[in-house]
Design an enzyme around this catalytic site. Structure first.
Site, PDB file in Angstrom:
ATOM      1  N   HIS A 121       1.250 -48.265 -14.459  1.00  0.00           N
ATOM      2  CA  HIS A 121       0.795 -47.177 -15.405  1.00  0.00           C
ATOM      3  C   HIS A 121       2.278 -47.102 -15.228  1.00  0.00           C
ATOM      4  O   HIS A 121       2.654 -46.583 -13.928  1.00  0.00           O
ATOM      5  CB  HIS A 121       0.037 -46.223 -15.242  1.00  0.00           C
ATOM      6  CG  HIS A 121      -0.959 -44.472 -16.122  1.00  0.00           C
ATOM      7  ND1 HIS A 121       0.620 -43.696 -15.905  1.00  0.00           N
ATOM      8  CD2 HIS A 121      -1.511 -44.475 -17.123  1.00  0.00           C
ATOM      9  CE1 HIS A 121      -0.086 -42.962 -17.356  1.00  0.00           C
ATOM     10  NE2 HIS A 121      -1.177 -43.316 -17.812  1.00  0.00           N
ATOM     11  N   LYS A 224     -10.526 -38.244 -13.872  1.00  0.00           N
ATOM     12  CA  LYS A 224     -11.126 -39.918 -13.957  1.00  0.00           C
ATOM     13  C   LYS A 224     -12.312 -40.127 -12.789  1.00  0.00           C
ATOM     14  O   LYS A 224     -12.851 -41.337 -12.704  1.00  0.00           O
ATOM     15  CB  LYS A 224     -10.214 -40.802 -13.567  1.00  0.00           C
ATOM     16  CG  LYS A 224      -9.436 -40.676 -14.652  1.00  0.00           C
ATOM     17  CD  LYS A 224      -7.992 -41.347 -14.810  1.00  0.00           C
ATOM     18  CE  LYS A 224      -7.465 -41.856 -16.149  1.00  0.00           C
ATOM     19  NZ  LYS A 224      -6.457 -41.072 -16.483  1.00  0.00           N
TER      20      LYS A 224
END
Lengths: 404, 147
Positions: A121, A224
């Site tokens: 990411h 998350k």
């Protein structure tokens, strides 16, 4: 396992409609939903015992400090760290990685190498790129295969005595690949390199044991793993954290201040300047309680079953391609049509109440690697069902109809 | 809620499938890139100017149906327009995409883009090419050459 009905009741948002259709939430890699227990913990704090933490002598401050620090203890136990001193509260995985890059990174010298995988990411690329530019270090990319797996032979070849740090994601947010991090950590350690794991995508799908993994740093994102946004944590081995300079300066991170000299506070407070996100920390603690009540052996089986079902159904749609084919996958499938842009897919399935993510998923190097500009991504949590997938597939058939 | 066909009108689907004026231009007076970092939509516009008129225009790029169709419709519309005229026209389109005012009839085929009003996340897709063109025409920078 009959996960669905009881589990779904824990998550009030799953009851709502979107565009007059029942919500089908398949954007869990971007953010998971919150169980009622987390919502209640936050609201109880806001309504009954909000106050600033630490140092206050009054009752409210004692209550909030206790709740705050008990969250730290919960995380420490949950990930099997050795001490609470190893758990730093942050804004999320991004800030966790930034702390390591800007603080631990100061010890690197010109010519040192930092290795980052091709599937990271942006949050596990850009901080390293920045420190490399500043300190004249080399940023080395660990390549991936077409299947979307790190090429371990290449990794072994790239490791050398100049490698100071290896930054890898536990689970890829764009491909779902579960990386063999335990093996990679061991290999990196043999060359004397330190390893940071981006655990943002892993925490909601599997139990993490930092002692067993022997990672040096592990970055977590609350939202998350069923906690609120704006809160996360950094695990770091105490002896490393001890030697690192503070990341930000101000209140809370000091022991004594005068105009000649400031003495910094001990771990973990040295890295927690300013009034923290107290409600977030309390929400994160409640999320850890929630995770503690899950049986991850069952959840792994249930989710794998769902993913296989999803991939099977997707492949039945002509013209649809799945990106990557990792042997070990968790949570995520990225896909695309040759002639239909991901954003058109996203808008049309939204009309059917289905939330998926479309775009480059903050992982542009992967998009470049597969020579695509954007993909659609469905990502599951343990509260998703086969019915959710059926609705998505039906919606994707509508997409095809419109663009036929 | 409006129907999806308000967004994906036949005109849009047609211009997406067969974009007009699509292709690189070798000797353009201005080359401008429009990029939407949010979704990765990327278009490059090529413009030739003669006596304050857009005498030639083409584009290449990748993007969703809305951004490709909007680019295509734009090139069709502004070809042959005076610079001033096209800037005024940009303002009309911008207003159409972002306001709730009744839609002006004189926009012709471009009215088909009005469907994005109901989809706030897609307005940027529709306005990407227009912003790129407007920026080139209103900037005082030197002419960018491909040579």
């Amino acid at each position: 396992m009959n996960s669905s009905s009881q589990t779904r009741k824990d998550f009030p948002i799953l009851e709502r409609n979107i565009n007059n259709k029942p919500l089908v939430y398949l954007d869990n890699a971007a953010s998971t939903q919150r169980p009622l227990s987390v919502i209640n913990a936050v609201s109880n704090y806001e309504m009954n015992y909000h106050s600033n933490v630490h140092r206050g002598v009054h009752k409210l401050s004692e209550l909030s400090t206790n709740a705050f620090e008990s969250s730290r203890n919960k995380i420490k136990n949950y990930i099997n760290a050795e001490s609470e001193r190893e758990i730093i509260f942050t804004r999320g995985a991004t800030e966790s990685i930034n702390i390591v890059a800007s603080s631990f990174g100061q010890s690197f010298k010109s010519g040192d190498e930092i290795m980052v995988s091709q599937m990271e990411h942006h949050s596990n690329i850009v901080p390293w790129q920045n420190i490399c530019k500043k300190n004249n270090l080399k940023l080395i990319m660990i390549p991936i295969s077409k299947d979307g797996e790190i090429i371990l032979d290449e990794f072994a070849k790239l490791l050398n005595s100049n490698t100071k740090l290896v930054a890898i994601t536990h689970v890829s947010n764009a491909l779902g690949t579960i990386n063999p991090i335990k093996k990679m950590i061991h290999q990196a350690h043999e060359k004397g390199a330190v390893v940071i794991i981006d655990g943002a995508q892993a925490m909601s799908h599997m139990k993490i044991d930092v002692t067993e993994l022997d990672c040096d740093f592990y970055a977590m994102s609350g939202h998350k793993m069923f906690a609120p946004t704006g809160i996360g944590a950094l695990y770091g081995k105490e002896k490393l954290l001890d030697g690192m300079p503070p990341y930000q300066f101000g209140g809370e991170m000091i022991l004594s201040v005068n105009f000649k000299e400031t003495i910094y506070n001990e771990l973990p407070y040295k890295f927690e300047a300013g009034t923290p996100n107290i409600s977030g920390v309390i929400g994160l603690g409640a999320a850890i309680d929630y995770l503690n009540n899950l049986n991850f052996d069952d959840i792994k089986k249930y989710e794998l079953n769902l993913l296989n079902y999803l991939s099977e159904k997707l492949l039945q749609i002509s013209g649809l391609k799945i990106i990557g084919k990792p042997k070990n996958r968790s949570g995520v499938i990225s896909f695309m049509f040759d002639n239909i842009h991901a954003h058109d897919i996203g808008t049309i399935v939204d009309k059917e109440g289905v939330a998926i993510r479309t775009g480059h998923h903050c992982a542009q190097p992967i998009m470049d690697f597969y020579e695509v500009s954007a993909t659609a991504r469905a990502s599951i949590a343990h509260y998703n069902t086969k019915n959710d997938i059926d609705v998505l597939i039906e919606a994707l058939n509508k997409v095809k109809e419109i663009f036929s | 809620m409006t129907d999806l066909t308000d967004l994906y009108k036949q005109v849009i689907l047609d211009h997406n499938k067969n974009p007009r004026n699509f292709g690189r231009m070798k000797k353009a007076d201005k080359v401008i890139e429009g990029f939407n970092p949010l979704c990765g939509d990327k278009i490059t516009l090529y413009v030739c100017l003669k006596k304050n008129t857009l005498s030639k225009i083409s584009f290449i790029g990748t993007g969703c149906a809305i951004s490709i169709a909007s680019s295509s419709l734009m090139t069709e519309k502004v070809l042959g327009m005076k610079i001033d005229e096209s800037i005024l026209f940009f303002n009309k389109i911008h207003k159409m995409l972002t306001s709730n005012d009744p839609i002006n009839d004189d926009l012709g085929k471009l009215n088909s883009l009005a469907g994005v009003r109901e989809y706030p996340t897609r307005i940027k897709c529709a306005s990407l090419a227009w912003h790129a063109l407007n920026q080139t025409l209103t900037s005082k920078d030197k002419v960018i050459s491909t040579e």
